[in-house]
Design a protein around this motif. Structure first.
Motif, PDB file in Angstrom:
ATOM      1  N   ALA A 149      59.037  59.532  21.248  1.00 59.38           N
ATOM      2  CA  ALA A 149      58.418  60.999  20.723  1.00 59.38           C
ATOM      3  C   ALA A 149      59.535  61.789  20.032  1.00 59.38           C
ATOM      4  CB  ALA A 149      58.155  61.802  22.018  1.00 59.38           C
ATOM      5  N   ALA A 150      59.226  62.660  19.308  1.00 58.56           N
ATOM      6  CA  ALA A 150      60.237  63.460  18.575  1.00 58.56           C
ATOM      7  C   ALA A 150      59.664  65.055  18.436  1.00 58.56           C
ATOM      8  CB  ALA A 150      60.419  62.951  17.144  1.00 58.56           C
ATOM      9  N   ALA A 151      60.637  65.786  18.114  1.00 59.24           N
ATOM     10  CA  ALA A 151      60.353  67.093  17.729  1.00 59.24           C
ATOM     11  C   ALA A 151      61.325  67.743  16.728  1.00 59.24           C
ATOM     12  CB  ALA A 151      60.424  67.885  19.128  1.00 59.24           C
ATOM     13  N   ILE A 152      60.724  68.976  16.372  1.00 58.18           N
ATOM     14  CA  ILE A 152      61.806  69.621  15.458  1.00 58.18           C
ATOM     15  C   ILE A 152      61.941  71.295  15.999  1.00 58.18           C
ATOM     16  CG2 ILE A 152      61.121  68.687  13.335  1.00 58.18           C
ATOM     17  CD1 ILE A 152      59.145  71.080  12.873  1.00 58.18           C
ATOM     18  N   GLN A 153      63.281  71.630  16.132  1.00 55.66           N
ATOM     19  CA  GLN A 153      63.641  73.022  16.574  1.00 55.66           C
ATOM     20  C   GLN A 153      64.259  73.891  15.621  1.00 55.66           C
ATOM     21  OE1 GLN A 153      67.294  73.355  18.838  1.00 55.66           O
ATOM     22  NE2 GLN A 153      66.315  74.412  20.352  1.00 55.66           N
ATOM     23  N   LEU A 232      64.842  63.076  18.605  1.00 60.10           N
ATOM     24  CA  LEU A 232      64.190  62.030  19.279  1.00 60.10           C
ATOM     25  C   LEU A 232      64.296  62.518  20.620  1.00 60.10           C
ATOM     26  CD1 LEU A 232      65.247  58.889  17.515  1.00 60.10           C
ATOM     27  CD2 LEU A 232      63.091  60.281  17.020  1.00 60.10           C
ATOM     28  N   ARG A 233      63.249  62.249  21.527  1.00 63.38           N
ATOM     29  CA  ARG A 233      63.183  62.702  22.988  1.00 63.38           C
ATOM     30  C   ARG A 233      63.436  61.395  23.635  1.00 63.38           C
ATOM     31  NH1 ARG A 233      62.962  67.999  23.967  1.00 63.38           N
ATOM     32  NH2 ARG A 233      60.796  68.988  22.871  1.00 63.38           N
ATOM     33  N   GLY A 234      64.165  61.490  24.508  1.00 58.86           N
ATOM     34  CA  GLY A 234      64.584  60.459  25.674  1.00 58.86           C
ATOM     35  C   GLY A 234      65.661  59.408  24.998  1.00 58.86           C
TER      36      GLY A 234
END
Length: 234
Positions: A149-153, A232-234
């Motif tokens: 999983a991924a995200a943007i900040q 990336l998450r984790g």
């Protein structure tokens, strides 16, 4: 692979495979499809292909672009659509096998006034309101995919510090009419692609080109003046 069939007065001139994520059309020689005719603007239109989906956008051309006889600004291409540029016609032939396997965009996209809109024009969902005043975001529903999983900040602007999870197949970022890019979640990673605007997205201080760019952990992206960190998450 999807393709365009270019013709004039019923005579087929060439077949153009959509093997690039961004394919430009116009009179000037630097275009991917050059049509040397005064009715065609120097930079007339562009076709953006993401996974199995292709979008056509008129680049504010002098004489406009028609699809199936109707003037368009942005259009999601469907099999057998006929694009008209002056006396020239281009028939869009979709790769139906790939489309069935890789994309449900057409079934899920928002429809306004009977016409399908580009991702950058889709209505924001409540979870996306963190970027309403700075970076427009629209994502297409899709079953969960394998991979991290991924995200943007967001790193600047009024919503600095806010995060957006990249859980959808396509996440569109930017300001329509100024600069728009898409982050595609694929089984082998996340890729950012330029969709709209004269300025290309910047990653880690370097402007991208027209090709999809694979994102790495902690890459810093800049779109329409807004900086964000991909992680990336984790």
């Amino acid at each position: 692979m999807a393709k365009l069939i270019l013709s004039m007065d019923g005579l087929v001139l060439k077949e153009i495979p959509l093997n690039k994520e961004r394919l430009t059309i116009g009179r000037k020689p630097f275009n991917d499809i050059q049509i040397d005719n005064l009715a065609i603007s120097g930079e007339h239109a562009v076709v953006v292909t993401i996974l199995a989906d292709s979008f056509l956008e008129d680049l504010n051309s002098t004489n406009g672009t028609l699809v199936n006889g109707q003037p368009i600004k942005k259009h999601f291409l469907r099999n057998n659509d006929v694009v008209e540029l002056g006396k020239y016609k281009m028939k869009y032939m979709a790769d139906l096998q790939a489309g069935a396997a890789a994309s449900d965009f057409e079934r899920n996209a928002a429809i306004r006034s009977g016409s399908l809109k580009m991702p950058s024009e889709l209505k924001l969902t409540p979870m996306d309101t963190i970027t309403r005043s700075s970076v427009g975001v629209a994502s297409q529903p899709k079953p969960p995919m394998a991979g991290p999983a991924a995200a943007i900040q967001l790193l600047n602007g009024p919503n600095v510090g806010k995060e957006l999870e990249l859980t959808k197949t396509l996440t569109t970022l930017g300001k329509p009419g100024l600069q728009v890019a898409v982050i595609a979640r694929r089984p082998h990673g996340y890729f950012i692609t330029h969709v709209e605007g004269r300025q290309f997205p910047i990653v880690n201080g370097r402007p991208l080109d027209a090709q999809a760019y694979p994102l790495g952990d902690h890459d810093v992206i800049e779109i329409a003046g807004i900086k964000m960190e991909f992680f990336l998450r984790g």
